[in-house]
Design a protein around this motif. Structure first.
Motif, PDB file in Angstrom:
ATOM      1  N   ASP A 139     -46.732 -22.855  24.917  1.00  0.00           N
ATOM      2  CA  ASP A 139     -45.618 -23.582  24.615  1.00  0.00           C
ATOM      3  C   ASP A 139     -44.477 -22.663  24.033  1.00  0.00           C
ATOM      4  O   ASP A 139     -44.732 -22.102  22.931  1.00  0.00           O
ATOM      5  CB  ASP A 139     -46.259 -24.701  23.668  1.00  0.00           C
ATOM      6  N   ARG A 140     -43.795 -22.239  24.766  1.00  0.00           N
ATOM      7  CA  ARG A 140     -42.780 -21.108  24.170  1.00  0.00           C
ATOM      8  C   ARG A 140     -41.761 -21.495  23.366  1.00  0.00           C
ATOM      9  O   ARG A 140     -41.064 -20.680  22.808  1.00  0.00           O
ATOM     10  CB  ARG A 140     -42.231 -20.488  25.496  1.00  0.00           C
ATOM     11  N   SER A 141     -41.655 -22.741  22.973  1.00  0.00           N
ATOM     12  CA  SER A 141     -40.831 -23.446  22.186  1.00  0.00           C
ATOM     13  C   SER A 141     -41.239 -23.081  20.803  1.00  0.00           C
ATOM     14  O   SER A 141     -40.437 -23.524  19.733  1.00  0.00           O
ATOM     15  CB  SER A 141     -40.484 -24.909  22.548  1.00  0.00           C
ATOM     16  N   LYS A 142     -42.534 -23.070  20.519  1.00  0.00           N
ATOM     17  CA  LYS A 142     -43.094 -23.030  19.266  1.00  0.00           C
ATOM     18  C   LYS A 142     -43.080 -21.425  18.743  1.00  0.00           C
ATOM     19  O   LYS A 142     -43.234 -20.669  19.585  1.00  0.00           O
ATOM     20  CB  LYS A 142     -44.693 -23.555  19.344  1.00  0.00           C
ATOM     21  N   LYS A 143     -42.833 -21.411  17.348  1.00  0.00           N
ATOM     22  CA  LYS A 143     -42.974 -20.005  16.738  1.00  0.00           C
ATOM     23  C   LYS A 143     -43.849 -20.215  15.707  1.00  0.00           C
ATOM     24  O   LYS A 143     -43.711 -20.865  14.789  1.00  0.00           O
ATOM     25  CB  LYS A 143     -41.519 -19.788  16.220  1.00  0.00           C
ATOM     26  N   PRO A 144     -45.127 -19.219  15.914  1.00  0.00           N
ATOM     27  CA  PRO A 144     -45.606 -18.508  16.855  1.00  0.00           C
ATOM     28  C   PRO A 144     -45.668 -19.171  17.945  1.00  0.00           C
ATOM     29  O   PRO A 144     -46.281 -20.574  18.278  1.00  0.00           O
ATOM     30  CB  PRO A 144     -46.640 -17.684  16.600  1.00  0.00           C
TER      31      PRO A 144
END
Length: 312
Positions: free
Chosen positions: A49-54
């Protein structure tokens, strides 16, 4: 799908960052990203899930990572098979050692092992037992030396030796006049302990609790090293317990403060531990044989009672 892509997946899962994962894998970040995208396209799912950081793993991504670990381990086993067939003992080997074993055991076997197996590139790291278990399961350690039993289904244990506990009791302490001591003599209130996180500390607490019920908040003084405990004890701040090998380097004045236990002597079990997949087992065997051959001459205690390192 390729083994290389799975290596990339595991690196991202560990670092939660594409750039750091690329550095770890010695590739450019665009190369790593492209390969991950190809794998996700092939499987028709999202692993991260690239929308989350990290960055976080998706639910299916978590399952893929577990399977990827198994596949990568099995692929590494092929090289193991080849090395064993050729009788080759070499390559990088990452070994963890707990702090209360490192300073006494490492000097005893390291020089001999390196001389006998010059092609093995040992990378040794001092770690707590908790960190060791995590790193073995994550594939960041090939083996470790720790106090056992650990009761961990993913880890195998091979006993190296049994190391007795020895009382270090300064003058004017209530037990100073005793030639030998019993476990029932111990009072946790006047005991100097290693700080939390050391398995030897847990062993001492377990030993005391076997006879008396003490609360954790009654501990008066804790330290990060056994050497400091000895110095504090010399200042009259209490007694402490030492692993037997640590007593060999004491000066003559300090050795006069040593008091052995009545038999069966409480002792810790020290083992070589490694993942159940048994990767690099030929090097593990070589380390075990090297240590076992040397330690027999230093520790010859037989009638011992093993004290668990597990917190109770």
């Amino acid at each position: 799908m390729t083994i290389t892509q799975l290596h990339y997946v595991l690196a991202i899962a560990e670092h939660k960052n594409f750039t750091k994962a690329a550095e770890k894998c010695f590739v450019t970040q665009p190369t790593l990203s492209t390969q991950i995208q190809k794998l996700e396209d092939e499987l028709d799912i999202l692993i991260f899930d690239r929308s989350k950081k990290p960055i976080e793993l998706t639910d299916v991504g978590k399952k893929i990572v577990q399977q990827a670990k198994n596949i990568v381990n099995e692929s590494d086993r092929i090289q193991d098979i080849v090395d064993q067939q050729k009788g080759f003992i070499g390559g990088e080997f990452k070994l963890g050692i707990i702090p209360t074993v490192m300073p006494t055991l490492l000097p005893m076997f390291l020089k001999t092992f390196i001389k006998k197996h010059p092609k093995v590139k040992l990378k040794i790291e001092e770690l707590t037992t908790e960190d060791i278990i995590t790193k073995i399961n994550d594939g960041h350690l090939d083996a470790a030396i720790a106090s056992t039993p650990l009761e961990n289904d993913s880890i195998k244990e091979r006993v190296l030796f049994y190391e007795p506990f020895v009382g270090y009791i300064p003058d004017h302490h209530r037990l100073a006049g005793k030639k030998t001591i019993a476990v029932s003599d111990l009072e946790i209130e006047d005991m100097l302990l290693l700080e939390d996180g050391h398995c030897f500390r847990d062993g001492v607490i377990n030993l005391c609790k076997a006879f008396k019920n003490h609360q954790d908040d009654s501990f008066q003084l804790e330290s990060g090293s056994i050497e400091t405990l000895v110095k504090l004890s010399d200042e009259g701040l209490g007694m402490t317990l030492l692993p037997y090998l640590h007593t060999l380097d004491l000066n003559n004045t300090q050795k006069a403060n040593l008091h052995h236990f009545n038999e069966p002597t409480p002792a810790r079990e020290v083992s070589l531990i490694y993942h159940k997949s048994e990767l690099k087992i030929h090097i593990i065997d070589a380390i075990h044989n090297s240590i076992s051959g040397i330690i027999r001459g230093a520790i010859a205690f037989q009638n011992v009672e093993i004290i668990s390192p597990l917190s109770k």
